[in-house]
Design a protein around this motif. Structure first.
Motif, PDB file in Angstrom:
ATOM      1  N   SER A 160      49.238  15.688  27.280  1.00 26.94           N
ATOM      2  CA  SER A 160      49.895  15.831  25.977  1.00 26.94           C
ATOM      3  C   SER A 160      51.262  16.470  26.205  1.00 26.94           C
ATOM      4  O   SER A 160      51.427  17.317  27.093  1.00 26.94           O
ATOM      5  CB  SER A 160      49.071  16.705  25.032  1.00 26.94           C
ATOM      6  OG  SER A 160      47.822  16.104  24.750  1.00 26.94           O
TER       7      SER A 160
ATOM      8  N   SER B 182      54.743  18.271  24.290  1.00 26.58           N
ATOM      9  CA  SER B 182      55.370  18.857  23.115  1.00 26.58           C
ATOM     10  C   SER B 182      56.716  19.439  23.520  1.00 26.58           C
ATOM     11  O   SER B 182      57.043  19.519  24.707  1.00 26.58           O
ATOM     12  CB  SER B 182      54.471  19.948  22.503  1.00 26.58           C
ATOM     13  OG  SER B 182      54.165  20.945  23.458  1.00 26.58           O
TER      14      SER B 182
ATOM     15  N   ARG C  29      60.261  22.176  22.131  1.00 24.88           N
ATOM     16  CA  ARG C  29      60.865  23.095  21.162  1.00 24.88           C
ATOM     17  C   ARG C  29      62.302  23.364  21.569  1.00 24.88           C
ATOM     18  O   ARG C  29      62.641  23.339  22.755  1.00 24.88           O
ATOM     19  CB  ARG C  29      60.091  24.407  21.081  1.00 24.88           C
ATOM     20  CG  ARG C  29      60.120  25.274  22.336  1.00 24.88           C
ATOM     21  CD  ARG C  29      59.371  26.578  22.100  1.00 24.88           C
ATOM     22  NE  ARG C  29      59.197  27.354  23.318  1.00 24.88           N
ATOM     23  CZ  ARG C  29      60.082  28.225  23.794  1.00 24.88           C
ATOM     24  NH1 ARG C  29      61.213  28.404  23.162  1.00 24.88           N
ATOM     25  NH2 ARG C  29      59.839  28.895  24.903  1.00 24.88           N
TER      26      ARG C  29
ATOM     27  N   SER D 290      58.087  31.463  20.032  1.00 25.00           N
ATOM     28  CA  SER D 290      56.823  30.837  20.406  1.00 25.00           C
ATOM     29  C   SER D 290      55.896  31.888  20.969  1.00 25.00           C
ATOM     30  O   SER D 290      56.319  32.809  21.656  1.00 25.00           O
ATOM     31  CB  SER D 290      57.049  29.735  21.449  1.00 25.00           C
ATOM     32  OG  SER D 290      55.820  29.242  21.919  1.00 25.00           O
TER      33      SER D 290
ATOM     34  N   ALA E   1      47.803  15.291  19.094  1.00 24.45           N
ATOM     35  CA  ALA E   1      48.926  16.045  19.643  1.00 24.45           C
ATOM     36  C   ALA E   1      49.143  17.341  18.867  1.00 24.45           C
ATOM     37  O   ALA E   1      49.437  18.381  19.441  1.00 24.45           O
ATOM     38  CB  ALA E   1      50.197  15.195  19.612  1.00 24.45           C
ATOM     39  N   ALA E   2      48.993  17.282  17.561  1.00 22.62           N
ATOM     40  CA  ALA E   2      49.222  18.479  16.752  1.00 22.62           C
ATOM     41  C   ALA E   2      48.215  19.562  17.082  1.00 22.62           C
ATOM     42  O   ALA E   2      48.554  20.738  17.164  1.00 22.62           O
ATOM     43  CB  ALA E   2      49.148  18.125  15.268  1.00 22.62           C
TER      44      ALA E   2
ATOM     45  N   THR F 216      48.972  21.510  20.323  1.00 22.40           N
ATOM     46  CA  THR F 216      50.306  22.089  20.404  1.00 22.40           C
ATOM     47  C   THR F 216      50.294  23.538  19.942  1.00 22.40           C
ATOM     48  O   THR F 216      49.879  23.822  18.818  1.00 22.40           O
ATOM     49  CB  THR F 216      51.285  21.274  19.531  1.00 22.40           C
ATOM     50  OG1 THR F 216      51.257  19.909  19.955  1.00 22.40           O
ATOM     51  CG2 THR F 216      52.693  21.820  19.664  1.00 22.40           C
TER      52      THR F 216
ATOM     53  N   TRP G 268      55.822  25.009  18.841  1.00 16.69           N
ATOM     54  CA  TRP G 268      56.115  23.777  19.576  1.00 16.69           C
ATOM     55  C   TRP G 268      55.897  22.573  18.665  1.00 16.69           C
ATOM     56  O   TRP G 268      55.051  22.601  17.766  1.00 16.69           O
ATOM     57  CB  TRP G 268      55.227  23.651  20.810  1.00 16.69           C
ATOM     58  CG  TRP G 268      55.514  24.685  21.851  1.00 16.69           C
ATOM     59  CD1 TRP G 268      55.070  25.989  21.865  1.00 16.69           C
ATOM     60  CD2 TRP G 268      56.319  24.525  23.019  1.00 16.69           C
ATOM     61  NE1 TRP G 268      55.553  26.631  22.962  1.00 16.69           N
ATOM     62  CE2 TRP G 268      56.323  25.770  23.700  1.00 16.69           C
ATOM     63  CE3 TRP G 268      57.029  23.455  23.559  1.00 16.69           C
ATOM     64  CZ2 TRP G 268      57.005  25.972  24.890  1.00 16.69           C
ATOM     65  CZ3 TRP G 268      57.708  23.646  24.753  1.00 16.69           C
ATOM     66  CH2 TRP G 268      57.703  24.894  25.405  1.00 16.69           C
ATOM     67  N   LEU G 269      56.640  21.496  18.918  1.00 16.89           N
ATOM     68  CA  LEU G 269      56.522  20.276  18.129  1.00 16.89           C
ATOM     69  C   LEU G 269      55.844  19.193  18.966  1.00 16.89           C
ATOM     70  O   LEU G 269      56.278  18.916  20.085  1.00 16.89           O
ATOM     71  CB  LEU G 269      57.908  19.800  17.686  1.00 16.89           C
ATOM     72  CG  LEU G 269      58.699  20.789  16.828  1.00 16.89           C
ATOM     73  CD1 LEU G 269      60.118  20.275  16.601  1.00 16.89           C
ATOM     74  CD2 LEU G 269      58.005  21.018  15.494  1.00 16.89           C
ATOM     75  N   PRO G 270      54.779  18.572  18.456  1.00 19.47           N
ATOM     76  CA  PRO G 270      54.062  17.564  19.237  1.00 19.47           C
ATOM     77  C   PRO G 270      54.871  16.286  19.397  1.00 19.47           C
ATOM     78  O   PRO G 270      55.575  15.849  18.488  1.00 19.47           O
ATOM     79  CB  PRO G 270      52.797  17.319  18.409  1.00 19.47           C
ATOM     80  CG  PRO G 270      53.200  17.656  17.009  1.00 19.47           C
ATOM     81  CD  PRO G 270      54.179  18.785  17.124  1.00 19.47           C
ATOM     82  N   MET G 271      54.764  15.682  20.574  1.00 14.87           N
ATOM     83  CA  MET G 271      55.414  14.403  20.838  1.00 14.87           C
ATOM     84  C   MET G 271      54.391  13.295  21.038  1.00 14.87           C
ATOM     85  O   MET G 271      54.465  12.243  20.424  1.00 14.87           O
ATOM     86  CB  MET G 271      56.312  14.508  22.087  1.00 14.87           C
ATOM     87  CG  MET G 271      57.496  15.415  21.919  1.00 14.87           C
ATOM     88  SD  MET G 271      58.582  15.396  23.375  1.00 14.87           S
ATOM     89  CE  MET G 271      59.250  13.730  23.262  1.00 14.87           C
TER      90      MET G 271
ATOM     91  N   ALA H 213      50.025  12.571  22.602  1.00 12.54           N
ATOM     92  CA  ALA H 213      48.769  13.143  23.100  1.00 12.54           C
ATOM     93  C   ALA H 213      47.907  12.056  23.728  1.00 12.54           C
ATOM     94  O   ALA H 213      48.097  10.860  23.491  1.00 12.54           O
ATOM     95  CB  ALA H 213      48.003  13.823  21.971  1.00 12.54           C
TER      96      ALA H 213
END
Length: 197
Positions: A8, A10, A12, A18, A47-48, A51, A55-58, A60
């Motif tokens: 996965s 993520s 930022r 964080s 992904a969320a 994470t 952090w922002l999910p990209m 997964a």
């Protein structure tokens, strides 16, 4: 029963707050609320859910060891990317081992260099050019639609975000063009003809 490793990713912006660490201790502790033994639930998560805060999910559940994305979707800035890996399965989520790594800062730069000023110095023009995100990597000029020539930096080395470039253009020279490119391959062309008159 599939024992393949899933990944996965993520990200930022650098400087964003964080609560996660910037690495692991080598035993699966990834700062994402797990103890390295899958106690955070099902291994096949979105992904969320995978994470950490901040952090922002990209993406997964990627099984390939190579992944690419279009960086033009990100605005100019400095980012860090977090890659997490798990060997868990839907059948054995409690046995999953997890680990994560955080990248060094990555500069995303879509903005070309800009012309700051132009001054005459004898038979040449001194053009100050700067770039907000990356060092300059290439500078050439042409006079009268002739072949491109290197524009020499005044400090002797083209390696800074701001450089003063020498353009050989006697007074009255026609069609003086300066072309520059930064390390992210953002290019710009400047017409210095009016300054050469």
């Amino acid at each position: 029963n599939n024992d393949s490793i899933t990944y996965s990713l993520s990200f930022r912006p650098e400087g964003a707050s964080s609560t996660t660490s910037t690495g692991t201790d080598g035993h699966g502790t990834d700062g994402a609320g797990t103890d390295g033994h899958g106690t955070n639930g099902d291994a096949a998560k979105s992904a969320a859910a995978d994470t950490p805060p901040g952090w922002l999910p990209m993406v997964a559940d990627v099984t390939d060891t190579y992944y690419s994305f279009d960086e033009t979707a990100l605005p100019d800035g400095v980012y860090r990317f977090r890659l997490s890996a798990s060997d868990g399965t839907d059948e054995r989520p409690a046995d999953a081992l997890r680990d994560a790594r955080v990248s060094e800062p990555v500069v995303v730069d879509h903005t070309p260099p800009r012309l700051v000023s132009v001054e005459r110095d004898g038979d040449r023009l001194l053009a100050a050019v700067e770039d907000a995100g990356n060092p300059l990597r290439e500078a050439t000029f042409s006079v009268g639609a002739a072949a491109w020539q290197p524009a020499a930096p005044q400090d002797g080395l083209l390696d800074g975000k701001r450089e003063v470039l020498a353009v050989a253009a006697p007074k009255g020279a026609a069609l003086v063009i300066l072309k520059v490119m930064d390390a992210a391959f953002n290019g710009a062309t400047f017409d210095l003809s009016s300054e050469a008159k």
